[in-house]
Design a protein around this motif. Structure first.
Motif, short mmCIF file in Angstrom:
data_model
loop_
_atom_site.label_atom_id
_atom_site.label_comp_id
_atom_site.label_asym_id
_atom_site.label_seq_id
_atom_site.Cartn_x
_atom_site.Cartn_y
_atom_site.Cartn_z
N LEU A 1 46.67 -49.42 72.87
CA LEU A 1 46.25 -50.23 74.02
C LEU A 1 47.45 -50.88 74.69
N HIS A 2 48.45 -51.24 73.88
CA HIS A 2 49.57 -52.03 74.41
C HIS A 2 50.91 -51.34 74.19
N LYS B 1 42.38 -61.57 73.64
CA LYS B 1 41.63 -60.40 73.15
C LYS B 1 41.39 -60.47 71.65
N ILE C 1 53.84 -50.30 60.09
CA ILE C 1 52.85 -49.68 60.99
C ILE C 1 53.33 -48.29 61.42
N ARG D 1 46.79 -43.43 69.51
CA ARG D 1 46.30 -44.09 70.72
C ARG D 1 46.65 -45.57 70.65
N VAL E 1 52.92 -57.71 68.17
CA VAL E 1 52.76 -58.50 66.95
C VAL E 1 53.33 -59.91 67.15
N HIS F 1 42.39 -55.40 60.76
CA HIS F 1 42.78 -54.01 61.05
C HIS F 1 42.44 -53.05 59.91
N PRO G 1 42.07 -52.71 66.54
CA PRO G 1 42.21 -51.25 66.66
C PRO G 1 42.80 -50.58 65.42
C1 HEC Z 1 41.83 -62.04 63.92
C2 HEC Z 1 41.93 -60.61 63.91
C3 HEC Z 1 43.30 -60.00 63.91
C4 HEC Z 1 44.33 -60.22 63.04
C5 HEC Z 1 44.37 -61.17 61.85
C6 HEC Z 1 45.39 -59.33 63.43
N1 HEC Z 1 45.02 -58.61 64.52
FE1 HEC Z 1 46.12 -57.21 65.47
N2 HEC Z 1 44.68 -57.00 66.87
C7 HEC Z 1 43.45 -57.63 66.85
C8 HEC Z 1 42.69 -57.23 68.01
C9 HEC Z 1 41.28 -57.67 68.35
C10 HEC Z 1 43.52 -56.35 68.75
C11 HEC Z 1 43.19 -55.66 70.08
C12 HEC Z 1 43.67 -56.52 71.22
C13 HEC Z 1 43.24 -55.96 72.56
O1 HEC Z 1 42.12 -55.43 72.64
O2 HEC Z 1 44.03 -56.06 73.51
C14 HEC Z 1 44.76 -56.23 67.99
C15 HEC Z 1 45.82 -55.44 68.38
C16 HEC Z 1 46.91 -55.19 67.59
C17 HEC Z 1 47.96 -54.24 67.91
C18 HEC Z 1 48.03 -53.40 69.17
C19 HEC Z 1 47.23 -52.13 68.98
C20 HEC Z 1 47.27 -51.26 70.21
O3 HEC Z 1 46.43 -50.36 70.28
O4 HEC Z 1 48.12 -51.47 71.09
C21 HEC Z 1 48.87 -54.26 66.90
C22 HEC Z 1 50.13 -53.45 66.77
C23 HEC Z 1 48.40 -55.24 65.94
N3 HEC Z 1 47.21 -55.78 66.39
C24 HEC Z 1 49.07 -55.57 64.78
C25 HEC Z 1 48.68 -56.61 63.95
C26 HEC Z 1 49.46 -57.06 62.82
C27 HEC Z 1 50.77 -56.48 62.37
C28 HEC Z 1 48.77 -58.12 62.28
C29 HEC Z 1 49.17 -58.98 61.09
C30 HEC Z 1 50.43 -59.67 61.18
C31 HEC Z 1 47.55 -58.29 63.06
N4 HEC Z 1 47.54 -57.37 64.06
C32 HEC Z 1 46.60 -59.25 62.76
C33 HEC Z 1 43.00 -58.49 65.88
C34 HEC Z 1 43.75 -58.99 64.85
#
Ligand code: HEC
Length: 195
Positions: free
Chosen positions: A128-129, A147, A168, A126, A140, A110, A120
């Protein structure tokens, strides 16, 4: 050891080579290991019968799965109250905890500033979820594995999960450089409680 003078095979300069039978103890080890290795092969390598390696493996895997399930049943993931998550977004200690966890587990996808990279942008309006702190917590905790967003609910202690959501929320509208293009629906950030 008995020597049989009638079994001399060779004689050279007074040195005789006898055709004596092998000692009994040596033969016993030989036969013993031959029979043991046959049985070992059948039971352990070819997995004949019960109590074999494969059955043992299956049984141990099942009991490991059962104990993980028992732990999960005994420790349900209780979502924190939205008011607590919002209050955390104004609390420096909570934000520090969330920021350090974010740097270690989330920034790779991120971005250092939560500006978005593979995943994202988490600083824009904006989503997605869903952009409420309750929805962000669910995202989370459960992830969107198909995805590419991993589930963190069982990997991180509850206070770090909550701190991440508060962090966040605190990053909203910070406009970091090089943001990833906005995705999803517009959601106005929830107001923080008065400090
Ligand atoms: C391996 C890559 C990866 C890691 C590591 C990761 N994310 Fe994500 N995250 C993504 C992707 C890709 C999406 C989009 C999912 C989708 O398209 O539905 C996402 C989506 C999200 C969203 C939703 C965003 C939305 O627009 O609704 C949140 C909140 C989020 N991540 C928080 C976190 C947090 C907090 C962590 C660490 C604890 C984390 N992510 C670690 C890849 C990652």
């Amino acid at each position: 050891m008995t020597q049989y003078d009638d079994r001399v095979l060779h004689e050279l300069d007074g040195i005789k080579e006898y055709d004596n039978p092998m000692p009994g103890w040596l033969m016993a080890i030989w036969w013993g290991s031959l029979i043991f290795s046959g049985a070992y092969l059948m039971f352990f390598a070819l997995s004949f019968g019960e109590g074999t390696m494969e059955a043992e493996y299956r049984q141990q895997t099942q009991s490991a799965i059962a104990s993980v399930q028992a732990y999960v049943d005994a420790h349900p993931l209780v979502p924190p109250k939205p008011a607590e998550l919002l209050a955390g977004a104004g609390n420096e200690a909570v934000i520090d905890l969330g920021a350090s966890r974010f740097a270690r587990s989330c920034a790779a996808c991120h971005g250092e500033q939560a500006q978005g990279l593979i995943g994202p942008n988490l600083t824009d309006d904006r989503w997605l979820h869903g952009g409420s702190v309750e929805q962000i917590f669910q995202t989370v905790a459960k992830g969107w594995p198909a995805k590419g967003m991993p589930p963190w609910g069982r990997a991180l202690p509850p206070e770090e999960l909550s701190a991440l959501v508060s962090y966040i929320r605190s990053r909203q509208a910070t406009n970091p450089p090089n943001p990833r293009a906005a995705e999803g629906d517009q959601v106005m950030p929830e107001p923080l409680p008065a400090q």
